[in-house]
Design a protein around this motif. Sequence first.
Motif, PDB file in Angstrom:
ATOM      1  N   GLY A  94      28.048  31.601  40.642  1.00 44.82           N
ATOM      2  CA  GLY A  94      28.390  31.581  39.232  1.00 44.82           C
ATOM      3  C   GLY A  94      29.212  30.361  38.868  1.00 44.82           C
ATOM      4  N   ASN A  95      29.617  30.290  37.623  1.00 45.69           N
ATOM      5  CA  ASN A  95      30.381  29.136  37.130  1.00 45.69           C
ATOM      6  C   ASN A  95      31.709  28.950  37.850  1.00 45.69           C
ATOM      7  OD1 ASN A  95      28.323  28.702  35.306  1.00 45.69           O
ATOM      8  ND2 ASN A  95      29.357  29.773  33.635  1.00 45.69           N
ATOM      9  N   ARG A 132      28.518  39.501  37.273  1.00 46.25           N
ATOM     10  CA  ARG A 132      28.829  38.924  35.962  1.00 46.25           C
ATOM     11  C   ARG A 132      27.707  38.005  35.510  1.00 46.25           C
ATOM     12  NH1 ARG A 132      33.715  36.545  38.045  1.00 46.25           N
ATOM     13  NH2 ARG A 132      34.844  38.321  38.829  1.00 46.25           N
ATOM     14  N   ASP A 188      27.251  34.843  34.630  1.00 47.97           N
ATOM     15  CA  ASP A 188      27.792  33.476  34.615  1.00 47.97           C
ATOM     16  C   ASP A 188      26.968  32.549  35.504  1.00 47.97           C
ATOM     17  OD1 ASP A 188      28.564  34.441  37.065  1.00 47.97           O
ATOM     18  OD2 ASP A 188      30.623  33.719  36.948  1.00 47.97           O
ATOM     19  N   ASN A 189      25.652  32.561  35.304  1.00 50.43           N
ATOM     20  CA  ASN A 189      24.721  31.682  36.020  1.00 50.43           C
ATOM     21  C   ASN A 189      24.627  31.983  37.510  1.00 50.43           C
ATOM     22  OD1 ASN A 189      23.871  30.212  33.740  1.00 50.43           O
ATOM     23  ND2 ASN A 189      25.752  29.016  33.810  1.00 50.43           N
TER      24      ASN A 189
END
Length: 150
Positions: free
Chosen positions: A92-93, A123, A125-126
């Motif tokens: 994720g980010n 989550r 978030d990429n």
Amino acid sequence: MKKFTKGLIAVMVGGMALFASQAMADGVNGVPGSVDDPVVTKSYVDKAIQALGGSAGGSSLTVVELYPGSTLYGFEGTEFIVRTGQVQAVAGNNGDGLTDLTAGADLRAGASVGHNHLLLIARSDNRGLRLAPQYDGVAHIMVRGKYELR
């Protein structure tokens, strides 16, 4: 002592009478098939459960083909199962990875993902999956929940 015993017996008999009268009142109100205790069919219950499952984002699995150069992103609560191909985790980010529920581990960016492992996206978030750089075939991923191919 006799007064105490008689008093105890009186209290016990009174309590049993109260309990019996309450049980009889409950039995009258809970007649099977009445408004207080409706009888439903299995098909009604199945429809109700299906309606609840459908509102939660769907419980069916979709097979997604992952080609070189594309990344499969999941959203919060999405589940992945890698069936074929060599796939690696996309973090994720903030650098957090995917949750591998089968192994009980966190997969960081670039970690190899084992076949038939259940992965969870915590989550949106990429976080996702992509083919390993040395692999030029197609991977098959089973997905439950919302996803995006980019």
